[in-house]
Design a protein around this motif. Structure first.
Motif, PDB file in Angstrom:
ATOM      1  N   VAL A   1      27.132  32.000  47.810  1.00  0.00           N
ATOM      2  CA  VAL A   1      27.226  32.450  49.205  1.00  0.00           C
ATOM      3  C   VAL A   1      28.405  33.409  49.390  1.00  0.00           C
ATOM      4  O   VAL A   1      28.331  34.357  50.184  1.00  0.00           O
ATOM      5  CB  VAL A   1      27.325  31.246  50.154  1.00  0.00           C
ATOM      6  CG1 VAL A   1      27.558  31.697  51.583  1.00  0.00           C
ATOM      7  CG2 VAL A   1      26.047  30.426  50.084  1.00  0.00           C
ATOM      8  N   SER A   2      29.480  33.191  48.645  1.00  0.00           N
ATOM      9  CA  SER A   2      30.616  34.116  48.700  1.00  0.00           C
ATOM     10  C   SER A   2      30.206  35.491  48.176  1.00  0.00           C
ATOM     11  O   SER A   2      30.669  36.524  48.669  1.00  0.00           O
ATOM     12  CB  SER A   2      31.790  33.579  47.884  1.00  0.00           C
ATOM     13  OG  SER A   2      32.304  32.391  48.462  1.00  0.00           O
ATOM     14  N   ALA A   3      29.328  35.501  47.182  1.00  0.00           N
ATOM     15  CA  ALA A   3      28.823  36.769  46.646  1.00  0.00           C
ATOM     16  C   ALA A   3      28.016  37.510  47.703  1.00  0.00           C
ATOM     17  O   ALA A   3      28.151  38.731  47.867  1.00  0.00           O
ATOM     18  CB  ALA A   3      27.957  36.506  45.415  1.00  0.00           C
ATOM     19  N   LEU A   4      27.175  36.777  48.432  1.00  0.00           N
ATOM     20  CA  LEU A   4      26.399  37.383  49.517  1.00  0.00           C
ATOM     21  C   LEU A   4      27.332  37.907  50.607  1.00  0.00           C
ATOM     22  O   LEU A   4      27.163  39.025  51.104  1.00  0.00           O
ATOM     23  CB  LEU A   4      25.428  36.353  50.103  1.00  0.00           C
ATOM     24  CG  LEU A   4      24.650  36.768  51.360  1.00  0.00           C
ATOM     25  CD1 LEU A   4      23.824  38.022  51.106  1.00  0.00           C
ATOM     26  CD2 LEU A   4      23.755  35.611  51.829  1.00  0.00           C
ATOM     27  N   ASP A   5      28.323  37.125  50.958  1.00  0.00           N
ATOM     28  CA  ASP A   5      29.310  37.510  51.971  1.00  0.00           C
ATOM     29  C   ASP A   5      30.005  38.810  51.574  1.00  0.00           C
ATOM     30  O   ASP A   5      30.103  39.762  52.370  1.00  0.00           O
ATOM     31  CB  ASP A   5      30.326  36.378  52.114  1.00  0.00           C
ATOM     32  CG  ASP A   5      31.346  36.608  53.230  1.00  0.00           C
ATOM     33  OD1 ASP A   5      31.123  37.485  54.082  1.00  0.00           O
ATOM     34  OD2 ASP A   5      32.359  35.879  53.249  1.00  0.00           O
ATOM     35  N   ASP A   6      30.469  38.883  50.344  1.00  0.00           N
ATOM     36  CA  ASP A   6      31.194  40.072  49.885  1.00  0.00           C
ATOM     37  C   ASP A   6      30.280  41.300  49.792  1.00  0.00           C
ATOM     38  O   ASP A   6      30.710  42.426  50.073  1.00  0.00           O
ATOM     39  CB  ASP A   6      31.849  39.800  48.528  1.00  0.00           C
ATOM     40  CG  ASP A   6      33.057  38.880  48.637  1.00  0.00           C
ATOM     41  OD1 ASP A   6      33.574  38.718  49.758  1.00  0.00           O
ATOM     42  OD2 ASP A   6      33.472  38.302  47.615  1.00  0.00           O
ATOM     43  N   ALA A   7      29.026  41.087  49.403  1.00  0.00           N
ATOM     44  CA  ALA A   7      28.086  42.210  49.337  1.00  0.00           C
ATOM     45  C   ALA A   7      27.807  42.748  50.744  1.00  0.00           C
ATOM     46  O   ALA A   7      27.731  43.962  50.951  1.00  0.00           O
ATOM     47  CB  ALA A   7      26.780  41.771  48.672  1.00  0.00           C
TER      48      ALA A   7
ATOM     49  N   ASP B   1      28.564  32.543  35.604  1.00  0.00           N
ATOM     50  CA  ASP B   1      28.925  33.787  36.282  1.00  0.00           C
ATOM     51  C   ASP B   1      28.095  33.990  37.548  1.00  0.00           C
ATOM     52  O   ASP B   1      27.620  35.104  37.827  1.00  0.00           O
ATOM     53  CB  ASP B   1      28.724  34.964  35.321  1.00  0.00           C
ATOM     54  CG  ASP B   1      29.592  36.171  35.694  1.00  0.00           C
ATOM     55  OD1 ASP B   1      30.527  35.993  36.495  1.00  0.00           O
ATOM     56  OD2 ASP B   1      29.307  37.275  35.195  1.00  0.00           O
ATOM     57  N   ILE B   2      27.921  32.911  38.313  1.00  0.00           N
ATOM     58  CA  ILE B   2      27.049  32.943  39.486  1.00  0.00           C
ATOM     59  C   ILE B   2      27.486  33.998  40.495  1.00  0.00           C
ATOM     60  O   ILE B   2      26.673  34.777  40.986  1.00  0.00           O
ATOM     61  CB  ILE B   2      27.008  31.556  40.157  1.00  0.00           C
ATOM     62  CG1 ILE B   2      26.329  30.544  39.230  1.00  0.00           C
ATOM     63  CG2 ILE B   2      26.283  31.623  41.500  1.00  0.00           C
ATOM     64  CD1 ILE B   2      26.386  29.114  39.734  1.00  0.00           C
ATOM     65  N   TYR B   3      28.779  34.024  40.808  1.00  0.00           N
ATOM     66  CA  TYR B   3      29.271  34.954  41.827  1.00  0.00           C
ATOM     67  C   TYR B   3      28.917  36.399  41.491  1.00  0.00           C
ATOM     68  O   TYR B   3      28.332  37.105  42.315  1.00  0.00           O
ATOM     69  CB  TYR B   3      30.786  34.821  41.982  1.00  0.00           C
ATOM     70  CG  TYR B   3      31.397  35.911  42.843  1.00  0.00           C
ATOM     71  CD1 TYR B   3      31.410  35.802  44.227  1.00  0.00           C
ATOM     72  CD2 TYR B   3      31.926  37.069  42.261  1.00  0.00           C
ATOM     73  CE1 TYR B   3      31.938  36.820  45.015  1.00  0.00           C
ATOM     74  CE2 TYR B   3      32.454  38.083  43.040  1.00  0.00           C
ATOM     75  CZ  TYR B   3      32.466  37.952  44.409  1.00  0.00           C
ATOM     76  OH  TYR B   3      32.970  38.958  45.187  1.00  0.00           O
ATOM     77  N   GLN B   4      29.263  36.848  40.291  1.00  0.00           N
ATOM     78  CA  GLN B   4      29.042  38.247  39.931  1.00  0.00           C
ATOM     79  C   GLN B   4      27.565  38.588  39.858  1.00  0.00           C
ATOM     80  O   GLN B   4      27.141  39.666  40.299  1.00  0.00           O
ATOM     81  CB  GLN B   4      29.723  38.570  38.595  1.00  0.00           C
ATOM     82  CG  GLN B   4      29.823  40.064  38.310  1.00  0.00           C
ATOM     83  CD  GLN B   4      30.604  40.815  39.394  1.00  0.00           C
ATOM     84  OE1 GLN B   4      31.702  40.421  39.759  1.00  0.00           O
ATOM     85  NE2 GLN B   4      30.023  41.882  39.920  1.00  0.00           N
ATOM     86  N   ARG B   5      26.765  37.681  39.329  1.00  0.00           N
ATOM     87  CA  ARG B   5      25.337  37.945  39.193  1.00  0.00           C
ATOM     88  C   ARG B   5      24.654  38.045  40.551  1.00  0.00           C
ATOM     89  O   ARG B   5      23.850  38.946  40.792  1.00  0.00           O
ATOM     90  CB  ARG B   5      24.677  36.865  38.334  1.00  0.00           C
ATOM     91  CG  ARG B   5      25.084  36.918  36.866  1.00  0.00           C
ATOM     92  CD  ARG B   5      24.421  35.815  36.062  1.00  0.00           C
ATOM     93  NE  ARG B   5      22.974  35.952  36.017  1.00  0.00           N
ATOM     94  CZ  ARG B   5      22.165  35.088  35.399  1.00  0.00           C
ATOM     95  NH1 ARG B   5      22.682  34.032  34.789  1.00  0.00           N
ATOM     96  NH2 ARG B   5      20.860  35.274  35.398  1.00  0.00           N
ATOM     97  N   VAL B   6      24.988  37.133  41.456  1.00  0.00           N
ATOM     98  CA  VAL B   6      24.378  37.164  42.794  1.00  0.00           C
ATOM     99  C   VAL B   6      24.841  38.389  43.565  1.00  0.00           C
ATOM    100  O   VAL B   6      24.053  39.027  44.268  1.00  0.00           O
ATOM    101  CB  VAL B   6      24.692  35.871  43.574  1.00  0.00           C
ATOM    102  CG1 VAL B   6      24.216  35.975  45.027  1.00  0.00           C
ATOM    103  CG2 VAL B   6      24.041  34.663  42.905  1.00  0.00           C
ATOM    104  N   LYS B   7      26.092  38.745  43.415  1.00  0.00           N
ATOM    105  CA  LYS B   7      26.606  39.942  44.100  1.00  0.00           C
ATOM    106  C   LYS B   7      25.900  41.199  43.594  1.00  0.00           C
ATOM    107  O   LYS B   7      25.505  42.062  44.388  1.00  0.00           O
ATOM    108  CB  LYS B   7      28.109  40.068  43.904  1.00  0.00           C
ATOM    109  CG  LYS B   7      28.733  41.211  44.707  1.00  0.00           C
ATOM    110  CD  LYS B   7      30.249  41.216  44.572  1.00  0.00           C
ATOM    111  CE  LYS B   7      30.877  42.347  45.360  1.00  0.00           C
ATOM    112  NZ  LYS B   7      32.358  42.363  45.240  1.00  0.00           N
ATOM    113  N   ASP B   8      25.730  41.304  42.285  1.00  0.00           N
ATOM    114  CA  ASP B   8      25.047  42.461  41.701  1.00  0.00           C
ATOM    115  C   ASP B   8      23.600  42.548  42.194  1.00  0.00           C
ATOM    116  O   ASP B   8      23.107  43.631  42.531  1.00  0.00           O
ATOM    117  CB  ASP B   8      25.064  42.389  40.172  1.00  0.00           C
ATOM    118  CG  ASP B   8      26.439  42.662  39.574  1.00  0.00           C
ATOM    119  OD1 ASP B   8      27.311  43.178  40.309  1.00  0.00           O
ATOM    120  OD2 ASP B   8      26.643  42.358  38.392  1.00  0.00           O
TER     121      ASP B   8
END
Length: 211
Positions: free
Chosen positions: A76-82, A23-30
């Motif tokens: 990186v997509s998580a960072l982008d979206d945040a 769950d890398i995306y959600q965790r990094v975004k959070d």
């Protein structure tokens, strides 16, 4: 807690999230949204958070082996979206502050809008730093991502464009409309933006919890 330790905490949390492979995306975004809302939503804070997140990704990505590209893309997509959410919150802060024009100056709004425009460049420049001191595999992954992102666009770039389009219809403020302290006005805008982003982040968490 010192600012340095706060940055270290973000970096370590992101590294652990990517290392987990789950769950890398959600965790990094959070993690990113939580760090962004910990202080005022100004360009200095946003850049420091992005840098810490990127360092955490860089620390972990080399150990992902054959899954490096997928893990990197998710993180990186998580960072982008945040950052896109930060751009949205900054836009809303400017619009809210515009209703209190007597408290702000032409400069304050222009500076805040310029910061929104700079977010995509800051994001891509920060991601590029991951390639430094990395092995060739990681460097290739980073370069492929940034090349593609510059061609196809990013979430933060798209949101920044939407924000600038919305803000172009704001009243044209007189350069003579000033408050006693430009720093106070900038801080006030950042405070408003931080509060709005916190609300957006909470809404996202609630939506995620219902899935």
């Amino acid at each position: 807690m010192t600012e340095f330790n706060q940055q270290e905490d973000v970096q370590e949390a992101v590294r652990d999230a990517v290392d987990s492979g789950s769950d890398i995306y959600q965790r990094v975004k959070d993690i990113t949204l939580k760090a962004l809302t910990a202080r005022q939503l100004d360009m200095d804070n946003i850049t420091k958070v992005a840098d810490a997140v990127a360092k955490g990704i860089g620390d972990a990505i080399g150990s992902q082996g054959g899954h490096s590209r997928e893990a990197f893309t998710q993180a990186v997509s998580a960072l982008d979206d945040a950052l896109a959410k930060a751009a949205e919150a900054s836009k809303l802060a400017i619009q809210e502050a515009a209703s209190k024009v007597s408290d702000y100056s032409h400069y304050d709004f222009n500076k805040a809008a310029d910061d929104i425009q700079q977010l995509e460049t800051m994001f891509l420049d920060t991601v590029k730093k991951i390639a430094k001191d990395s092995n060739q595999i990681v460097a290739d992954i980073v370069n492929d991502f940034t090349t593609h992102a510059r061609q196809s666009g990013t979430a933060v770039g798209e949101q920044a464009s939407i924000a600038m389009d919305a803000l172009k219809d704001l009243p044209k403020f007189s350069t003579g409309t000033l408050i006693s302290s430009a720093m106070a006005a900038t801080s006030a805008l950042a405070e408003i933006g931080g509060g709005i982003l916190a609300g957006i982040a909470e809404s996202l968490r609630s939506s995620q919890a219902k899935k």
